[in-house]
Motif scaffolding. Structure first.
Motif, PDB file in Angstrom:
ATOM      1  N   HIS A  96      46.587  34.131  42.358  1.00 13.22           N
ATOM      2  CA  HIS A  96      45.203  33.789  41.993  1.00 13.22           C
ATOM      3  C   HIS A  96      44.975  32.281  42.071  1.00 13.22           C
ATOM      4  O   HIS A  96      43.963  31.819  42.632  1.00 13.22           O
ATOM      5  CB  HIS A  96      44.917  34.292  40.575  1.00 13.22           C
TER       6      HIS A  96
ATOM      7  N   ARG B 206      44.815  30.952  45.664  1.00  8.89           N
ATOM      8  CA  ARG B 206      43.549  31.276  46.310  1.00  8.89           C
ATOM      9  C   ARG B 206      42.421  30.382  45.793  1.00  8.89           C
ATOM     10  O   ARG B 206      41.592  29.894  46.573  1.00  8.89           O
ATOM     11  CB  ARG B 206      43.196  32.746  46.079  1.00  8.89           C
ATOM     12  N   GLU B 207      42.383  30.212  44.485  1.00 11.82           N
ATOM     13  CA  GLU B 207      41.338  29.359  43.888  1.00 11.82           C
ATOM     14  C   GLU B 207      41.404  27.934  44.434  1.00 11.82           C
ATOM     15  O   GLU B 207      40.393  27.345  44.807  1.00 11.82           O
ATOM     16  CB  GLU B 207      41.501  29.343  42.364  1.00 11.82           C
TER      17      GLU B 207
ATOM     18  N   ASP C  21      51.404  37.159  39.930  1.00 10.31           N
ATOM     19  CA  ASP C  21      49.966  37.435  40.069  1.00 10.31           C
ATOM     20  C   ASP C  21      49.140  36.194  39.745  1.00 10.31           C
ATOM     21  O   ASP C  21      48.145  35.892  40.422  1.00 10.31           O
ATOM     22  CB  ASP C  21      49.558  38.574  39.125  1.00 10.31           C
ATOM     23  N   LYS C  22      49.536  35.480  38.704  1.00  6.36           N
ATOM     24  CA  LYS C  22      48.825  34.243  38.355  1.00  6.36           C
ATOM     25  C   LYS C  22      48.916  33.220  39.483  1.00  6.36           C
ATOM     26  O   LYS C  22      47.948  32.500  39.766  1.00  6.36           O
ATOM     27  CB  LYS C  22      49.414  33.649  37.072  1.00  6.36           C
TER      28      LYS C  22
ATOM     29  N   ASP D  13      47.470  28.183  35.556  1.00  8.71           N
ATOM     30  CA  ASP D  13      46.195  27.827  34.921  1.00  8.71           C
ATOM     31  C   ASP D  13      46.016  26.309  34.872  1.00  8.71           C
ATOM     32  O   ASP D  13      44.902  25.797  35.051  1.00  8.71           O
ATOM     33  CB  ASP D  13      46.120  28.403  33.505  1.00  8.71           C
TER      34      ASP D  13
END
Length: 314
Positions: A306, A309-310, A302-303, A273
């Motif tokens: 994500h 990709r972001e 999984d984080k 994040d």
């Protein structure tokens, strides 16, 4: 007396430490011309029998009369060939065996063999040396990788540029941040550090100047921000100071992002994040590779997928 002591060391090296790569250089360099000639003749005979201390003593004595024997050994398949190549570097003849030294730096089966070759390459310089040093940045051993970084910085002529006025490094340039990544035990971070260093070397070779690439010492940035970041790194209940990091620029920003990224080695769930919020697109390849690690929790993997990709599309 000095000659007798040196000849005794050759006949009975038990008094020498395993760390001693040469016979007593202080004694050898103080010999009279006649005794020196006698000692060098003995060393050459020993070198031809594979005595590595004799080989390196000849190099350190600048014994040019040993060149024919050392040149033959350096090109041979003998177990002591790499040591002979080190001696040729000491004698200023390393360019004659540059290809072999470059091979040693990347492919020697022993760690110390790779280290010795890596350390010799900047003394020779040139495209072959630079290419080998860049390969050595991904060596399996972390010590070799860091020594390769030091050697590459020297070969690129950047050593003084990244030192403060007192001659010390303070981690205030991008290339020093890459060294931090190369010292990681994680292959994803190592690859990231190596790729960035290769890009810097490529741009310098293409004509960019160190000034244009921002490679120069500068005072440490934003001490207060980094104090707060360090406090948060090892306390999951303390938030990273992302808003303050976001306004940093240049090396300060990259260093802060790197410090957070390295927390993935400890499985820190906050990292993905944080990288997204900081829009740290340069970390995407490392995040994607970390996501393949079976040692991390499925939630963190999984984080990471994500976040990678972001950032890859940001």
């Amino acid at each position: 007396m000095s000659l007798e002591q040196l000849l005794h060391q050759i006949s009975d090296p038990s008094e020498l430490s395993w760390k001693d790569e040469t016979y007593d250089l202080a004694l050898a360099l103080g010999l009279s011309a006649t005794d020196r000639a006698t000692f060098v003749t003995k060393l050459i005979a020993q070198a031809q029998q594979g005595d590595t201390r004799a080989i390196l003593t000849l190099g350190n004595m600048n014994a040019v009369e040993a060149l024919p024997a050392l040149q033959t050994a350096a090109k041979s398949q003998d177990p002591w060939a790499s040591t002979a190549r080190r001696a040729l570097v000491l004698l200023g003849k390393g360019a004659e065996v540059l290809a072999e030294i470059a091979h040693d730096a990347v492919h020697s089966p022993t760690k110390m063999g790779r280290v010795a070759a890596v350390m010799d390459l900047p003394k020779i310089g040139g495209a072959v040396a630079l290419a080998a040093l860049q390969e050595a940045l991904v060596d399996e051993d972390g010590d070799v990788r860091l020594i390769a970084w030091d050697a590459l910085i020297e070969a690129l002529g950047l050593t003084r540029r990244i030192q403060n006025p007192s001659g010390a490094r303070e981690l205030t340039t991008e290339v020093e941040v890459m060294r931090v990544l190369l010292g990681s035990d994680n292959s994803a971070l190592v690859k990231l550090g190596a790729s960035r260093m290769r890009e810097i070397a490529r741009r310098l070779a293409a004509g960019a100047t160190p000034q244009q690439l921002g490679i120069a010492w500068r005072p440490k940035p934003s001490a207060e921000v980094f104090d707060r970041l360090r406090a948060a790194l090892f306390d999951p209940d303390v938030a990273f100071p992302l808003d303050e990091i976001a306004v940093l620029t240049g090396t300060g920003r990259q260093l802060a992002e790197t410090m957070i990224l390295l927390r993935l080695e400890e499985g820190d769930q906050r990292v993905p994040d944080a990288m997204i919020k900081l829009d740290a697109a340069w970390t995407a390849p490392a995040l994607a590779e970390f996501a393949q690690s079976t040692t991390l929790s499925s939630e963190l993997r999984d984080k990471l997928v994500h976040a990678a990709r972001e950032l890859a599309t940001s």
